[in-house]
Structure formats: structure tokens, C-alpha cells
Write an enzyme that holds these catalytic residues in place. Structure first.
Site, PDB file in Angstrom:
ATOM      1  N   LYS A  16       0.836  -1.195   0.000  1.00 27.29           N
ATOM      2  CA  LYS A  16       0.000   0.000   0.000  1.00 27.29           C
ATOM      3  C   LYS A  16       0.875   1.251   0.000  1.00 27.29           C
ATOM      4  CE  LYS A  16      -0.390   0.017   5.062  1.00 27.29           C
ATOM      5  NZ  LYS A  16      -1.291   0.099   6.211  1.00 27.29           N
ATOM      6  N   ARG A  76      -9.324   0.467  16.038  1.00 20.00           N
ATOM      7  CA  ARG A  76      -9.330   1.160  14.761  1.00 20.00           C
ATOM      8  C   ARG A  76     -10.446   0.494  13.964  1.00 20.00           C
ATOM      9  NH1 ARG A  76      -3.693   1.928  11.572  1.00 20.00           N
ATOM     10  NH2 ARG A  76      -4.150  -0.224  10.998  1.00 20.00           N
ATOM     11  N   TYR A 111      14.110  31.959   2.066  1.00 21.26           N
ATOM     12  CA  TYR A 111      12.873  32.694   2.327  1.00 21.26           C
ATOM     13  C   TYR A 111      12.812  33.194   3.777  1.00 21.26           C
ATOM     14  CZ  TYR A 111      10.594  31.431  -2.073  1.00 21.26           C
ATOM     15  OH  TYR A 111      10.250  31.314  -3.394  1.00 21.26           O
ATOM     16  N   MET A 136      10.144  24.920  -1.858  1.00 21.15           N
ATOM     17  CA  MET A 136       9.361  23.866  -2.491  1.00 21.15           C
ATOM     18  C   MET A 136      10.242  22.909  -3.299  1.00 21.15           C
ATOM     19  SD  MET A 136       6.219  24.139  -5.228  1.00 21.15           S
ATOM     20  CE  MET A 136       5.053  24.778  -4.021  1.00 21.15           C
TER      21      MET A 136
END
Length: 831
Positions: free
Chosen positions: A492, A593, A721, A770
Site C-alpha cells: 500500500k 481502529r 525565504y 518547495m
């Protein structure tokens, strides 16, 4: 010399019994231990090896149906009317006896190589250096194990006049089994390191065990500077008659290295041999390559090569491609890069890797001339054609004059070009579409130029996935399981960030029993890529049930709501299922869960008994704290509850199913829990639950980038930044093309995170952007002075573990791995 063997001869060699008493096979020419690698069934002997992970006897019926008629077994099997069987006590020992007998038929120089590191490089470089005037047989890749050595020796043919074999061991007693198989006339002991330390009491025992390879040698080459090796050799009475040839950087030796001049890309070595000054230039500058090259230099001097010939050839030493790489390619293709190696022995290994790629129906090989094979071209390329045909190759693109002349040997789709230049100029690359392409060629053909055209243009930040390490980890956990226990592998979340069908293909090839994904679309992607293993979907959504049914995916049912959604989807389906719909029941044993409460078991059984189409494949639960000894009582309670509920469900339904609860940590910490299946997750990807477990696993993933630019910042200036990075002194900084959009979290800025450059750590400075980040390389530059733009940067990997990065983020490795974005290109490799 006829090198085929009848079953009667093999029975005599191995001390086995031939049954049913009649030799029904054609003469044996090939040995097989892995049913997936069958090429020529009629002349193959299948040896049913039993290991801690598998039993070859399970595959006899399959191989018989595929045409194999000769078998070596260690327990009686049912009679097959057209087959011959040899029964022995131990099939591995029989394989080694067979290898030793085959070796005894040859009276040629054999070089045996052992040591902790460098065995394969030394072997391959000696092949490069002596291949111009010798017909050499050598171990394929790094076939140096108890099984790999006899399989390598079996490759010896009458035309060979030199053999190169490597031997590796991990436990005492193993080398004395390999020595009669190799029976080297010349030995090379490369070095001693920490590999396989856990198998020996200390370094002395490991050295002594490795030295057993040389007890019948005429000569032994080693570096005098490895004092532990030297002292054990001179103290060993069994080596008293062995002629030693030593080399040294510091002490008197047969070859004394007196100086070396190193540049970025080459090194000039000068030495004293028999009172003369000699020199050699090698196109490498790292310490490991220098040591490997000196072993080769010494060996060739021992064998009588002139210093001038050695010097000329060593200048041309080429790097050894120790791995096959799988990358995304143009037009939705997959590309396997084996562009530095064209010998026939490694062709089968590359083709097996190609055949794991089930995501493409069409398979293409770009193959150069096979150089210096010592065989007649017609025979050579007829054999290659047979191998390609048996491995399901659809299209061959041959490059080179010789392979072009042999075009008639190849019955499949084919195209031929005299040179790499003509191929690059004339071939319509747009015709490649949705296929797997293997590129395999001799270095002289410069196939790296083809690779550059074919591979999809990528970001300079990549995630490398070591498939061999993943298989090692899979086998590590399998070795802890009771016979017959199945494995469900968690793939997964893009296989924990490692990839989708690429990982599933590997697991299918290595016979995992089940895969598990989070959502139906992940399972659909696997099915479209040719994955046929059962796939459990852990979070089925209402709109996905049509896909689940269409693609034969198996939903986890954790509540009556989900069960009702499936029943409604079946009722609304236009077609009646051809067979049962397989489901998996999740029980909440205390994690709170997803899952049915144990109190709902009676109602659940009643609902399931009303359905004529649903088949429960497994009942399972999820351990909440299996890695924590302080919670073992709670874990035992979870296990007990699952056993009680699953027994109640199986009794109520009137049939058996699988039961599973152990995860990676649970497999190791609770070996007494014997259930039908286990679920392997983060452990497969190389992350252990504690330091002891981590030591037994291999790192799978390496996230790396490069230095895009180096800047020098004056004291008082700011970086990044919001001007958060402040230079308190004059700094050298490196800008890296990785940022939070790639998975390098913004929380790692301003010194919290570190990367590795040239073996040294460099802290971040300023905020993470980014697409980029900055690191302070001032201290590294002052120490080494060798930092350049374009240098490699490790975010995490073998020597800079992901657990360290996870600690910096105050999180777990799961989050780090799954957070690496899809725009980071994955490169899969097989060593």
C-alpha cells in the site's frame, strides 16, 4: 571431450540411487536449481535444493510438465513415467560433488578469489586484462556461495585455458566444501573486513576459514599490509608449500608500491619488482579501486606477463557494472540498463530480470556483438537465439557487424545495425511503445548513448531501490516462519514510497502468497501491470466495489456497513459471479481502529451463512504495540482474542480459512505464534523494530540528489525565504534540487536536518523551499577541499539511515518513505 553426463554417471558421482532404475533422460548438459530460470528442459538436471526458505521438491511436477526429465532429489517422489530420478541424502552436497568431479576433468590454471570485499571486481578486471590472449571461464556476476560456486564451475568447457572463480562464506566449515569444487592453482586473498562478522567468533577465525580455499594452491597473492592475513598465512602449516606473492604499500614485498600520483580520474602507481622500477596507470583514484588494481597487477606479474603489457592493459580498465538498473523510459516503456556487459554467462541473469517486468506484454532486447567468446559465431548466436526464444523475447535489435551477419539465426522480429552510430541515426525511437527494453552491450559499443535517448528525462533527485536487499529482507523473515506459513506483503501507499508494479513484480517472482493495498485503484494498477497474485484491499469504498469484482480483488470487510455495500454491489451486478467472491474479515482485538467487535461474531456468522457467493479467505487483526516489550501482555491478549474469534467463525461457517495477526515486529518477537499467514510491511523495506533486528536487514532505499550550485556568503548576510538563515561568519553553502514538494520536509530547515556529502554531514541553513534547499558546507570544504558542483548528496541511505532523518523530524520511517513524492524518479537495481 564430451562434457555431457548420463544419469547413471551422475548417480555414481554423487553416491545416489537411480530410480526407477532406468536412465530415461537424454545426456545432462545444464544444471537448474530455480524453476523460474528453465531454458533447455530436455538436457537439464533439476536439483531439488532444500533451504530454510524453500523446498525444490515442490516444483518437480511443474518442471515435468514443462519438459524436464532428469531430477536429483533427497526424498522419494511419485513416479513420473518418462523421467529419471537420482535419490541422495543431501542435494546441496550432491551438487558440490558434481561440481568437484567436473572440475577434476580439467588441467588448466584456476584462480580462486576470496576475501571480504573486492572479489567480483578483481575477478572481472583479471578477465579484462587477460581476455585478449586467454579463453576464460568465470563466475557469473557474484556467484560465490555454496550453490553458486558449483554452478560456476559447471560452466568449464574444453576450449577454456583459464578459469576465474570467487568464493564467499558466512559460517565456519563452508570453505572446506568449496575448495574441492574450485581446487585453485592460484589464490588471491583480497582483504578482511566486517562482512558476516556475526558468523565467526572473531577476525582470526574468519581469516583461517577463508584460507582453507588455498590449501592445495601452488601460489597465493595477498597484500602484506593486511597484518592479520599475513600473520595467519605464515603461521598456517597447511600453507607451508604454497608459494606466496605479496604486494605492499609500506613493507618489503614481491611488488613494493613506492609512490602514487593521484588525479581526479586516474592514478599513476610506481613499484619495485625483482629490483626493477615498474609503473602502471589506472583510470581510478579511490582507495578500493587501487587495492583491487594492485591485486590484479601482482597476479599478472606472478603469471609471467611483462610489466609493459600489464601497464598498457591496466590503462584500459573499465568500471564494473555491479547492478542492473530499471528505469522509466520514453513512451510508457520500462528500461533495463546492462550496457557495460555482453558476455553470454550474464545474459540469462539479465533476461530473468526482464521477465519479472510483467507490466508489459512486449519484450525487446538491444544486444551488441558478443566479443571474445572463443566460440564459432554460428554456434554462439544460435545458442543466443535459443535463449532469447525460450525467455519469450519478441524483438531483437542487434548492433555490430558479427551479430548482423548472423541475422538468420533469429526467428523473432529483428532489426540489425552495423554500429551504435547508425542505430542512433536511423532507428525510429517513437516506435518503442509500452514495452520492456533490455539494453545489453560490450563497453566498446558505448550503449550509454542509447540509454540517454531512451530514458525518460528526470529530476536530479532520485530514489534508488535495491531489489536484492528487498529479497534479502523477505528471506530473512521467511526464515523465521514455520513451514507452510504464507506471507502477505504490504504494498500500500505506493509500496511505502518504493513503487507499485515494480515491487509487486519482484514479490510475485519470489513467490509471495498475497499482496495488500489500501485502496482499490492501487489493486487495479497491479492487475493492469500483469500481477496475478491475490490482492487484499484494506479500505474498500462504496464506489469501488464494481472495480473490486471486475479485477478479482479481495476486500477487507471490517463492519456490517461494508458487508452490506458488497452485498448490494453483488445484487446490482449484471453478471452472476463465476465463483465465490473472496473476502477477509478484520477483527478489532483491542487497537480500536477498524474491525468487527468480538461480540458481533455470532451475528457476522449468521449474515455470512446467508450469502451463497462470499468466501472468507482469512480472519485477521492488527497488533497495536508488537515492537514494545512493555506491552507484551496486551499483545498476547490480542493474539488470544483473534484465535478464539477465528475458531468460532470457522466452526460456524463449516470451513477453514487463514488467520493472521503478526506484522514485521510480531514475526520476530513472537515466533511461538503459529498462524497460517503473516503480514510483512516496513521490515521488507529495510527498517527493523530495534537495533538488533536492523543489523540483520539490508537498506533498500537511498534518496540522493546533487549539488546544483555552490555559493559563498559573507558574514551578516541571510539565506532563503524569510531571511531565516543568517551567516554568523563567512560561509560556503550548497544549493540542492530537493525541497518539500519532493518529500524533504519544511521542518528540516535551519539546521534541524542534515545531509551527507563525501562521507561528511552538512546541516541545512535557511528555510526549505518547495524545490530546493541550502546546506552549509563550510566545515566539509575546509576539511576536504574537494566539494564541487554536481557532487552526489545522500539524504538517506546505507551509511546515513532513514531512522536518523525520522528522528530529526520527530516521526517514524513510515512517514518519511511514504512522503517522497512521485515526481522523484525511482531507479530499481539488481546487483
Amino acid at each position: 571431450m564430451d562434457l555431457s553426463y548420463s544419469l547413471k554417471e551422475i548417480a555414481s558421482i554423487t553416491g545416489g540411487t537411480l530410480f526407477p532404475g532406468k536412465d530415461k533422460s537424454v545426456p545432462v548438459r545444464e544444471l537448474l536449481i530455480d524453476s523460474r530460470r528453465l531454458v533447455n528442459p530436455e538436457s537439464t538436471l533439476f536439483i531439488a535444493i532444500i533451504s530454510g526458505r524453500n523446498d525444490g521438491h515442490k516444483f518437480i511436477t511443474e518442471l515435468y510438465e514443462r519438459g524436464v526429465r532428469s531430477f536429483l532429489v533427497s526424498r522419494p517422489v511419485k513416479e513420473f513415467p518418462e523421467a529419471g530420478f537420482i535419490l541422495v541424502e543431501n542435494t546441496l552436497e550432491a551438487l558440490q560433488k558434481l561440481g568437484a568431479h567436473h572440475r577434476s576433468r580439467f588441467n588448466i590454471p584456476v584462480i580462486g578469489i576470496t576475501g571480504s570485499n573486492g572479489k567480483t571486481i578483481v575477478k572481472e578486471w583479471l578477465f579484462q586484462l587477460m581476455n585478449p590472449d586467454k579463453k576464460i571461464v568465470r563466475s557469473p556476476k557474484s556467484y560465490n556461495s555454496q550453490i553458486g560456486v558449483p554452478l560456476s564451475v559447471w560452466k568449464m568447457e574444453p576450449e577454456n585455458d583459464l578459469a576465474l572463480f570467487e568464493a564467499g562464506i558466512s559460517l565456519p566449515g563452508e570453505m572446506e566444501k568449496l575448495e574441492p569444487v574450485i581446487r585453485p592453482t592460484v589464490g588471491i586473498f583480497t582483504n578482511i573486513g566486517h562482512a558476516h562478522d556475526e558468523g565467526f567468533r572473531d577476525a582470526k577465525e574468519k581469516i583461517r576459514e577463508k584460507m582453507r580455499l588455498f590449501t592445495n594452491c601452488e601460489s597465493l597473492v595477498y597484500c602484506r599490509d593486511h597484518n592479520g592475513i599475513h600473520m595467519e598465512i605464515i603461521a598456517d602449516p597447511s600453507l607451508a608449500k604454497v608459494n606466496t606473492f605479496t604486494w605492499s604499500n609500506r613493507q618489503e614485498a614481491d611488488l613494493k608500491i613506492v609512490s602514487r600520483e593521484t588525479d581526479i580520474s586516474f592514478t599513476i602507481l610506481k613499484g619495485i619488482f625483482q629490483g626493477m622500477e615498474i609503473s602502471a596507470t589506472i583510470p581510478f583514484s579511490d582507495e578500493a579501486s587501487l587495492e583491487n588494481a594492485c591485486h590484479c597487477w601482482a597476479t599478472m606479474l606472478l603469471l609471467g606477463y611483462s610489466p609493459e603489457v600489464i601497464s598498457f592493459r591496466m590503462k584500459k580498465l573499465a568500471p564494473i557494472a555491479m547492478r542492473l538498473e530499471l528505469k522509466e523510459a520514453i513512451n510508457h516503456c520500462s528500461l533495463i540498463n546492462d550496457s557495460y556487459n555482453s558476455d553470454i554467462n550474464s545474459l540469462g541473469i539479465a533476461l530473468d530480470f526482464l521477465n519479472q517486468q510483467t507490466q508489459h506484454k512486449k519484450k525487446t532486447i538491444i544486444l551488441s556483438d558478443i566479443l571474445q567468446s572463443g566460440r564459432e559465431p554460428g554456434d554462439l548466436y544460435t545458442d543466443i537465439s535459443r535463449i532469447l526464444r525460450d525467455k519469450g523475447i519478441d524483438h531483437i535489435i542487434g548492433i555490430g557487424n558479427e551479430i548482423s551477419r548472423q541475422a538468420g539465426c533469429f526467428p523473432m522480429e529483428k532489426t540489425f545495425y552495423p554500429s551504435t552510430d547508425s542505430f542512433l541515426e536511423l532507428f525510429p525511437f517513437s516506435s518503442f511503445r509500452d514495452e520492456a527494453i533490455l539494453v545489453k552491450g560490450a563497453r566498446i559499443f558505448e550503449f550509454e548513448r542509447i540509454i540517454r535517448v531512451l530514458q525518460q528525462k528526470s529530476h536530479e533527485t532520485i530514489l534508488e531501490i535495491n531489489l536484492d536487499a528487498m529479497v534479502h529482507n523477505l528471506n530473512h523473515y521467511r526464515s523465521k516462519l514455520a513451514p507452510g506459513t504464507k506471507t502477505m506483503i504490504m504494498v500500500k501507499a505506493f509500496s511505502y514510497g518504493s513503487g507499485s508494479f515494480e515491487i509487486a513484480n519482484l514479490l510475485q517472482f519470489h513467490r509471495a502468497d498475497y499482496l495488500a493495498v489500501a485502496y482499490a485503484d492501487e489493486g487495479v494498477e497491479l492487475r493492469k501491470a500483469g500481477i496475478t497474485l491475490p490482492v487484499m484491499v484494506m479500505n474498500p469504498e462504496e464506489e469501488s466495489f464494481d472495480l473490486l469484482l471486475k479485477f478479482n480483488l479481495e476486500p477487507e470487510i471490517y463492519s456490517f456497513r461494508v458487508l452490506e455495500m458488497l452485498e448490494n454491489a453483488l445484487a446490482a451486478s449484471q453478471e452472476t459471479p463465476d465463483s465465490h467472491v473472496c473476502i477477509h474479515l478484520k477483527i478489532d482485538t483491542g487497537m480500536h481502529r477498524l474491525g468487527f467487535d468480538p461480540s458481533e461474531t455470532g451475528e457476522l456468522i449468521a449474515r455470512l451463512k446467508k450469502s451463497q457467493y462470499l468466501q472468507v479467505m482469512s480472519v485477521f487483526s492488527h497488533l497495536a504495540a508488537s515492537e514494545d516489550p512493555a506491552e507484551d501482555d496486551f499483545t498476547r491478549t490480542q493474539i488470544r482474542i483473534l484465535k478464539e474469534v477465528s475458531a468460532q467463525i470457522q466452526t460456524g461457517l463449516g470451513y477453514s480459512c487463514l488467520v493472521h495477526i503478526q506484522n514485521s515486529a510480531g514475526i520476530t518477537r513472537f515466533p511461538d505464534v503459529k498462524m497460517g499467514m503473516v503480514r510483512l510491511g516496513i521490515g521488507l523495506y529495510g527498517v527493523g523494530f530495534d537495533d538488533n533486528e536492523q543489523h540483520l536487514l539490508r537498506n533498500v532505499s537511498t534518496l540522493k540528489t546533487i549539488i546544483s550550485q555552490i555559493k559563498f556568503v559573507k558574514a551578516g548576510e541571510t539565506i532563503g525565504y524569510n531571511r531565516k538563515g543568517i551567516a554568523e561568519k563567512d560561509l560556503a553553502i550548497a544549493i540542492l534540487p530537493i525541497g518539500y514538494a519532493d518529500g524533504f520536509s519544511r521542518r528540516l530547515g535551519n539546521g534541524r536536518g542534515k545531509v551527507m556529502i563525501g562521507g561528511q554531514t552538512a546541516p541545512t541553513i535557511g528555510n526549505i523551499s518547495m524545490d530546493t534547499c541550502m546546506v552549509d558546507i563550510t566545515e566539509i570544504s575546509s576539511k576536504t577541499g574537494k566539494i564541487n558542483e554536481g557532487d552526489e548528496v545522500i539524504i538517506f541511505g546505507d551509511d546515513f539511515p532513514i531512522t536518523r532523518l525520522a528522528r530529526d523530524l520527530d516521526t517514524i520511517p513510515y512517514e518519511v518513505l511514504t512522503g517522497i513524492s512521485r515526481r522523484v524518479k525511482r531507479v530499481y537495481y539488481h546487483e
